[in-house]
Design a protein around this motif. Structure first.
Motif, PDB file in Angstrom:
ATOM      1  N   SER A 156       8.262 -16.430  41.860  1.00 11.10           N
ATOM      2  CA  SER A 156       7.608 -15.634  40.826  1.00 11.10           C
ATOM      3  C   SER A 156       6.645 -14.678  41.506  1.00 11.10           C
ATOM      4  O   SER A 156       6.299 -14.854  42.682  1.00 11.10           O
ATOM      5  CB  SER A 156       6.849 -16.526  39.833  1.00 11.10           C
ATOM      6  N   ALA A 157       6.192 -13.701  40.747  1.00 11.43           N
ATOM      7  CA  ALA A 157       5.204 -12.768  41.291  1.00 11.43           C
ATOM      8  C   ALA A 157       3.879 -13.466  41.558  1.00 11.43           C
ATOM      9  O   ALA A 157       3.076 -12.975  42.351  1.00 11.43           O
ATOM     10  CB  ALA A 157       5.003 -11.607  40.325  1.00 11.43           C
ATOM     11  N   ARG A 207      -6.129 -10.462  37.968  1.00  6.75           N
ATOM     12  CA  ARG A 207      -5.769  -9.238  38.702  1.00  6.75           C
ATOM     13  C   ARG A 207      -4.289  -8.914  38.511  1.00  6.75           C
ATOM     14  O   ARG A 207      -3.917  -7.771  38.229  1.00  6.75           O
ATOM     15  CB  ARG A 207      -6.090  -9.455  40.187  1.00  6.75           C
ATOM     16  N   LEU A 208      -3.440  -9.921  38.640  1.00  7.18           N
ATOM     17  CA  LEU A 208      -2.000  -9.703  38.511  1.00  7.18           C
ATOM     18  C   LEU A 208      -1.632  -9.321  37.084  1.00  7.18           C
ATOM     19  O   LEU A 208      -0.785  -8.443  36.868  1.00  7.18           O
ATOM     20  CB  LEU A 208      -1.259 -10.978  38.940  1.00  7.18           C
ATOM     21  N   TRP A 261       7.172  -2.194  42.396  1.00  4.52           N
ATOM     22  CA  TRP A 261       7.454  -3.529  42.915  1.00  4.52           C
ATOM     23  C   TRP A 261       6.373  -3.947  43.908  1.00  4.52           C
ATOM     24  O   TRP A 261       5.854  -5.070  43.842  1.00  4.52           O
ATOM     25  CB  TRP A 261       8.837  -3.562  43.574  1.00  4.52           C
ATOM     26  N   PHE A 262       6.014  -3.026  44.816  1.00  5.89           N
ATOM     27  CA  PHE A 262       5.005  -3.356  45.816  1.00  5.89           C
ATOM     28  C   PHE A 262       3.598  -3.418  45.209  1.00  5.89           C
ATOM     29  O   PHE A 262       2.743  -4.165  45.695  1.00  5.89           O
ATOM     30  CB  PHE A 262       5.048  -2.365  46.980  1.00  5.89           C
ATOM     31  N   GLU A 263       3.359  -2.673  44.158  1.00  3.67           N
ATOM     32  CA  GLU A 263       2.071  -2.755  43.474  1.00  3.67           C
ATOM     33  C   GLU A 263       1.857  -4.160  42.923  1.00  3.67           C
ATOM     34  O   GLU A 263       0.756  -4.719  43.012  1.00  3.67           O
ATOM     35  CB  GLU A 263       2.004  -1.719  42.356  1.00  3.67           C
ATOM     36  N   MET A 292      -0.942 -10.792  46.143  1.00  5.79           N
ATOM     37  CA  MET A 292      -1.515 -11.214  47.431  1.00  5.79           C
ATOM     38  C   MET A 292      -3.026 -11.035  47.460  1.00  5.79           C
ATOM     39  O   MET A 292      -3.735 -11.797  48.098  1.00  5.79           O
ATOM     40  CB  MET A 292      -0.878 -10.396  48.560  1.00  5.79           C
ATOM     41  N   GLY A 293      -3.508 -10.010  46.786  1.00  5.18           N
ATOM     42  CA  GLY A 293      -4.931  -9.742  46.800  1.00  5.18           C
ATOM     43  C   GLY A 293      -5.382  -8.883  47.954  1.00  5.18           C
ATOM     44  O   GLY A 293      -6.582  -8.701  48.166  1.00  5.18           O
ATOM     45  N   TYR A 294      -4.438  -8.327  48.689  1.00  6.44           N
ATOM     46  CA  TYR A 294      -4.762  -7.417  49.772  1.00  6.44           C
ATOM     47  C   TYR A 294      -3.560  -6.546  50.045  1.00  6.44           C
ATOM     48  O   TYR A 294      -2.433  -6.827  49.605  1.00  6.44           O
ATOM     49  CB  TYR A 294      -5.140  -8.198  51.050  1.00  6.44           C
TER      50      TYR A 294
END
Length: 300
Positions: A184-185, A227-228, A287-289, A295-297
């Protein structure tokens, strides 16, 4: 509905219906049959089980529904898993929680699954968890016996890491056709530790359990989830998704590994929402956003 080809004579629907909560849905057999028929009408033909689901009741509940219309069996693929032993009033002989991948247990568990599901064969049998006490020769013998007897057509694993997968594959004659893993994301472990890369290396198609992270992205107030969630809401508005659940599914579906998300809901609108996510496209930027938000970074 998209189809994912796992072997020359085996394909799964891109969205898979998971039955691990079937016992909690408090449905009659007729209601469960109606749910099965809804899935089939929408193109979901693959149903995911495990012997332990619902304290060993879910396979039987599904089988009771299927018995109302046995002709549906030929329209579906049934996946089930074994290898976890739980204490349960439905299994009075079980005295502790442990793993058991002995030949005797795998065959006995499969025989019980066949009886509970009311079917003559399982399309894919998975070892549910890596067993630190595993004798891979016994697993190989069990697989060969079940395959030769026509009781299981294909085999795979669940929650196996790289070295565990390759070790078992080196013993068994049949190709391991899938690895059912948490993806999952929100939970990136199998993206980061090479487990998903192994699937791509071996050209096997992974099944994704908990693609919505158990609802964490929807309800949790921790920093990561918040955040996500904000990022996914932004992407949802950009691509016209009806909700953040569709973005979470689309994030997996857009990955080139042909990930097959397991939808574990008994509600047809939640199932339909997952199916509709198949039509959503994410740009590489989007997708990368989502990835970096989780990840938080930033990536290196």
């Amino acid at each position: 509905m998209q189809r994912v080809h796992l072997e020359e004579n085996l394909s799964f629907s891109r969205i898979i219906h998971g039955l691990w909560r079937l016992a909690d849905w408090n449905q009659s057999s007729q209601e469960t049959l109606s749910l099965i028929e809804h899935n089939l009408d929408r193109g979901i033909t693959t149903f995911d089980h495990a012997d332990i689901y619902g304290s060993y009741l879910c396979e039987e509940l599904f089988g009771q529904a299927l018995a109302l219309k046995p002709s549906l069996r030929d329209q579906m693929e049934i996946v089930t898993k074994c290898g976890i032993v739980l204490e349960s009033p439905n299994r009075p002989s079980h005295t502790s929680h442990h793993y058991n991948t002995s030949k005797e247990h795998i065959i006995a568990s499969t025989e019980q699954s066949l009886k509970s599901l009311g079917t003559d064969y399982i399309d894919a049998l998975l070892i549910h968890r890596p067993d630190p006490f595993m004798d891979p020769e016994q697993v190989a013998e069990a697989f060969s016996t079940l395959h030769q007897d026509g009781k299981v057509r294909h085999f795979g694993v669940s929650n196996f890491k790289h070295h565990q997968f390759t070790m078992l594959q080196s013993y068994v004659d049949q190709p391991l056709i899938t690895n059912q893993i948490e993806l999952s994301a929100y939970n990136l472990e199998n993206f980061e530790d090479g487990t998903l890369n192994l699937c791509q290396e071996k050209r096997i198609k992974p099944m994704a359990w908990s693609p919505l992270a158990g609802g964490s992205v929807f309800t949790s107030s921790d920093e990561k989830a918040t955040r996500l969630r904000q990022t996914i809401e932004k992407v949802a508005s950009e691509i016209g998704a009806e909700g953040i659940d569709q973005v979470l599914y689309a994030w997996l579906l857009n990955h080139p590994a042909d990930i097959m998300p397991i939808v574990g809901s008994g509600k047809t609108d939640r199932i339909d929402s997952a199916i509709d996510a198949l039509s959503l496209s994410l740009t590489r930027d989007q997708w990368f956003e989502i990835l970096t938000s989780s990840m938080g970074y930033d990536i290196p």
